[in-house]
Design a protein around this motif. Structure first.
Motif, PDB file in Angstrom:
ATOM      1  N   THR A 178       1.208 -59.639   3.272  1.00  0.00           N
ATOM      2  CA  THR A 178       0.088 -59.048   2.524  1.00  0.00           C
ATOM      3  C   THR A 178      -1.083 -58.605   3.592  1.00  0.00           C
ATOM      4  OG1 THR A 178       0.304 -60.070   0.502  1.00  0.00           O
ATOM      5  CG2 THR A 178      -1.768 -59.176   0.605  1.00  0.00           C
ATOM      6  N   CYS A 179      -1.450 -59.374   4.545  1.00  0.00           N
ATOM      7  CA  CYS A 179      -2.295 -59.239   5.652  1.00  0.00           C
ATOM      8  C   CYS A 179      -1.829 -58.150   6.535  1.00  0.00           C
ATOM      9  CB  CYS A 179      -2.735 -60.492   6.196  1.00  0.00           C
ATOM     10  SG  CYS A 179      -3.219 -62.066   5.327  1.00  0.00           S
ATOM     11  N   LEU A 180      -0.549 -58.039   6.773  1.00  0.00           N
ATOM     12  CA  LEU A 180      -0.251 -57.168   7.633  1.00  0.00           C
ATOM     13  C   LEU A 180      -0.257 -55.881   7.028  1.00  0.00           C
ATOM     14  CD1 LEU A 180       3.135 -58.760   9.010  1.00  0.00           C
ATOM     15  CD2 LEU A 180       0.909 -58.561  10.104  1.00  0.00           C
ATOM     16  N   SER A 181      -0.225 -55.773   5.498  1.00  0.00           N
ATOM     17  CA  SER A 181      -0.175 -54.448   4.907  1.00  0.00           C
ATOM     18  C   SER A 181      -1.407 -53.959   5.030  1.00  0.00           C
ATOM     19  CB  SER A 181       0.119 -54.633   3.359  1.00  0.00           C
ATOM     20  OG  SER A 181       1.267 -55.040   3.401  1.00  0.00           O
ATOM     21  N   VAL A 182      -2.590 -54.811   4.818  1.00  0.00           N
ATOM     22  CA  VAL A 182      -4.180 -54.610   4.977  1.00  0.00           C
ATOM     23  C   VAL A 182      -4.294 -54.041   6.228  1.00  0.00           C
ATOM     24  CG1 VAL A 182      -6.487 -55.446   4.954  1.00  0.00           C
ATOM     25  CG2 VAL A 182      -4.900 -56.140   3.297  1.00  0.00           C
ATOM     26  N   LEU A 183      -3.833 -54.653   7.319  1.00  0.00           N
ATOM     27  CA  LEU A 183      -3.934 -54.184   8.868  1.00  0.00           C
ATOM     28  C   LEU A 183      -3.384 -52.838   8.997  1.00  0.00           C
ATOM     29  CD1 LEU A 183      -3.250 -56.543  11.952  1.00  0.00           C
ATOM     30  CD2 LEU A 183      -2.544 -54.131  11.939  1.00  0.00           C
ATOM     31  N   LEU A 184      -2.215 -52.547   8.487  1.00  0.00           N
ATOM     32  CA  LEU A 184      -1.778 -51.248   8.523  1.00  0.00           C
ATOM     33  C   LEU A 184      -2.680 -50.052   8.063  1.00  0.00           C
ATOM     34  CD1 LEU A 184       0.756 -49.292   9.407  1.00  0.00           C
ATOM     35  CD2 LEU A 184       1.900 -49.851   7.355  1.00  0.00           C
ATOM     36  N   PHE A 185      -2.999 -50.428   6.887  1.00  0.00           N
ATOM     37  CA  PHE A 185      -3.674 -49.594   6.125  1.00  0.00           C
ATOM     38  C   PHE A 185      -5.019 -49.314   6.952  1.00  0.00           C
ATOM     39  CE2 PHE A 185      -1.719 -49.728   1.777  1.00  0.00           C
ATOM     40  CZ  PHE A 185      -1.953 -48.345   1.608  1.00  0.00           C
ATOM     41  N   ALA A 186      -5.917 -50.424   7.329  1.00  0.00           N
ATOM     42  CA  ALA A 186      -7.156 -50.469   8.151  1.00  0.00           C
ATOM     43  C   ALA A 186      -6.877 -49.649   9.453  1.00  0.00           C
ATOM     44  CB  ALA A 186      -7.682 -51.754   8.414  1.00  0.00           C
ATOM     45  N   PHE A 187      -5.737 -49.572  10.096  1.00  0.00           N
ATOM     46  CA  PHE A 187      -5.551 -48.873  11.346  1.00  0.00           C
ATOM     47  C   PHE A 187      -5.202 -47.472  11.257  1.00  0.00           C
ATOM     48  CE2 PHE A 187      -2.690 -47.539  14.943  1.00  0.00           C
ATOM     49  CZ  PHE A 187      -3.539 -47.653  15.851  1.00  0.00           C
ATOM     50  N   VAL A 188      -4.597 -47.246   9.865  1.00  0.00           N
ATOM     51  CA  VAL A 188      -4.124 -45.583   9.778  1.00  0.00           C
ATOM     52  C   VAL A 188      -5.390 -45.058   8.954  1.00  0.00           C
ATOM     53  CG1 VAL A 188      -2.772 -44.111   8.526  1.00  0.00           C
ATOM     54  CG2 VAL A 188      -2.071 -46.137   9.985  1.00  0.00           C
ATOM     55  N   GLY A 189      -5.830 -45.867   8.047  1.00  0.00           N
ATOM     56  CA  GLY A 189      -7.027 -45.216   7.335  1.00  0.00           C
ATOM     57  C   GLY A 189      -8.469 -45.194   7.633  1.00  0.00           C
ATOM     58  N   LEU A 190      -8.810 -45.963   8.740  1.00  0.00           N
ATOM     59  CA  LEU A 190     -10.159 -46.286   9.398  1.00  0.00           C
ATOM     60  C   LEU A 190     -10.019 -46.042  10.805  1.00  0.00           C
ATOM     61  CD1 LEU A 190     -11.278 -49.238   7.325  1.00  0.00           C
ATOM     62  CD2 LEU A 190     -12.287 -46.961   7.055  1.00  0.00           C
ATOM     63  N   VAL A 191      -9.193 -46.599  11.522  1.00  0.00           N
ATOM     64  CA  VAL A 191      -9.143 -46.480  13.123  1.00  0.00           C
ATOM     65  C   VAL A 191      -8.890 -45.139  13.532  1.00  0.00           C
ATOM     66  CG1 VAL A 191      -8.421 -47.359  15.262  1.00  0.00           C
ATOM     67  CG2 VAL A 191      -8.779 -49.002  13.455  1.00  0.00           C
ATOM     68  N   ILE A 192      -7.643 -44.631  12.850  1.00  0.00           N
ATOM     69  CA  ILE A 192      -7.180 -43.217  13.481  1.00  0.00           C
ATOM     70  C   ILE A 192      -8.117 -41.970  12.920  1.00  0.00           C
ATOM     71  CG2 ILE A 192      -5.409 -41.735  13.110  1.00  0.00           C
ATOM     72  CD1 ILE A 192      -3.308 -43.791  13.219  1.00  0.00           C
ATOM     73  N   PRO A 193      -8.435 -42.001  11.714  1.00  0.00           N
ATOM     74  CA  PRO A 193      -9.473 -40.975  11.439  1.00  0.00           C
ATOM     75  C   PRO A 193     -10.943 -41.139  12.129  1.00  0.00           C
ATOM     76  CG  PRO A 193      -8.479 -41.908   9.477  1.00  0.00           C
ATOM     77  CD  PRO A 193      -8.088 -42.764  10.635  1.00  0.00           C
ATOM     78  N   GLY A 194     -11.259 -42.329  12.614  1.00  0.00           N
ATOM     79  CA  GLY A 194     -12.433 -42.500  13.380  1.00  0.00           C
ATOM     80  C   GLY A 194     -12.279 -41.871  14.828  1.00  0.00           C
ATOM     81  N   MET A 195     -11.014 -42.104  15.250  1.00  0.00           N
ATOM     82  CA  MET A 195     -10.716 -41.636  16.616  1.00  0.00           C
ATOM     83  C   MET A 195     -10.772 -39.988  16.692  1.00  0.00           C
ATOM     84  SD  MET A 195      -7.789 -44.442  17.698  1.00  0.00           S
ATOM     85  CE  MET A 195      -7.343 -43.523  19.313  1.00  0.00           C
ATOM     86  N   MET A 196     -10.081 -39.778  15.319  1.00  0.00           N
ATOM     87  CA  MET A 196     -10.132 -38.050  15.370  1.00  0.00           C
ATOM     88  C   MET A 196     -11.518 -37.425  15.194  1.00  0.00           C
ATOM     89  SD  MET A 196      -7.129 -38.034  12.400  1.00  0.00           S
ATOM     90  CE  MET A 196      -7.619 -36.439  11.644  1.00  0.00           C
ATOM     91  N   LEU A 197     -12.498 -38.103  14.445  1.00  0.00           N
ATOM     92  CA  LEU A 197     -13.921 -37.434  14.343  1.00  0.00           C
ATOM     93  C   LEU A 197     -14.387 -37.630  15.778  1.00  0.00           C
ATOM     94  CD1 LEU A 197     -15.069 -38.695  10.809  1.00  0.00           C
ATOM     95  CD2 LEU A 197     -14.402 -36.441  11.700  1.00  0.00           C
TER      96      LEU A 197
END
Length: 229
Positions: free
Chosen positions: A205-224
């Protein structure tokens, strides 16, 4: 004389255009930085919660999620405290409100679910617990809410792949947690009982949250942040 006026008007329009573009880049960089930092904090917290749960053999590590919004708020405040006031665009406003709405709903649901799961078994008989469908599954709903937040971020940023990831990832993780698919797979491959696999499934479950956070927050942040260069 007329030519000088035209040149002045053209130069004024050019200056205004440059200022608007500079403001757009500044806002994009700030929004990207906020998403990036929030994502990194969530990724780090996912790892910490997983370690605490695994070492303690209990789900107490999940209580650390309650301090995550405070950590993100402090981190962002320290990062932006020395910057000048920046204009707010509809994009930055919607992205920020989407994730703060997710945080509020998640925290309230998390707290109410814990209270119910702790108090209800002590106040209700087993028959009454069955009538009220027993304990509340926290992880499936949070996975669904997080998938919705990622999807909305994708719509706001006009990123189709992010929209698809939010929808598919949210529904898959909801099924994984809510229907016991993940634990059933672990039982099939390990031959252990559901009780023995509680800690490993909680770690997933923690790994699922980690994946969502990386793809949904970190990557869009890098894009912007990249767009602002």
């Amino acid at each position: 004389m007329e030519e000088n006026k035209n040149l002045t008007a053209e130069r004024s329009l050019e200056i205004i255009t440059e200022q608007i573009e500079q403001s757009r880049r500044t806002v994009s960089q700030s929004t990207g930085q906020a998403l990036y930092v929030s994502g990194l904090c969530t990724v780090a917290m996912s790892g910490i919660v997983a370690i605490v749960n695994y070492v303690s053999k209990t789900p107490l590590g999940h209580l650390l999620w309650l301090v995550l919004p405070v950590i993100i708020w402090i981190a962002l405040r320290n990062i932006f405290k020395n910057r000048q006031h920046e204009p707010t665009t509809i994009v930055s406003s919607l992205v920020g409100k989407t994730w703060w709405t997710f945080a509020i709903f998640t925290i309230v649901f998390f707290v109410l679910s814990i209270l119910w799961n702790v108090i209800a078994p002590r106040l209700l008989s087993p028959t009454q617990m069955i009538f009220f469908d027993g304990r509340i599954g926290i992880a499936p709903t949070i996975m669904l809410l997080m998938g919705m937040a990622v999807t909305m971020t994708g719509h706001i940023l006009r990123s189709r792949w992010l929209v698809v990831f939010g929808i598919v990832g949210g529904l898959m993780m909801f099924a994984w947690e809510g229907f016991g698919i993940g634990r059933a797979i672990l039982v099939e491959f390990t031959g252990k009982s559901y009780t023995e696999l509680y800690e490993p499934s909680a770690t997933l479950t923690c790994l699922s949250v980690l994946l969502f956070a990386f793809v949904g927050l970190v990557i869009p942040g890098m894009m912007l942040k990249k767009q602002s260069l």
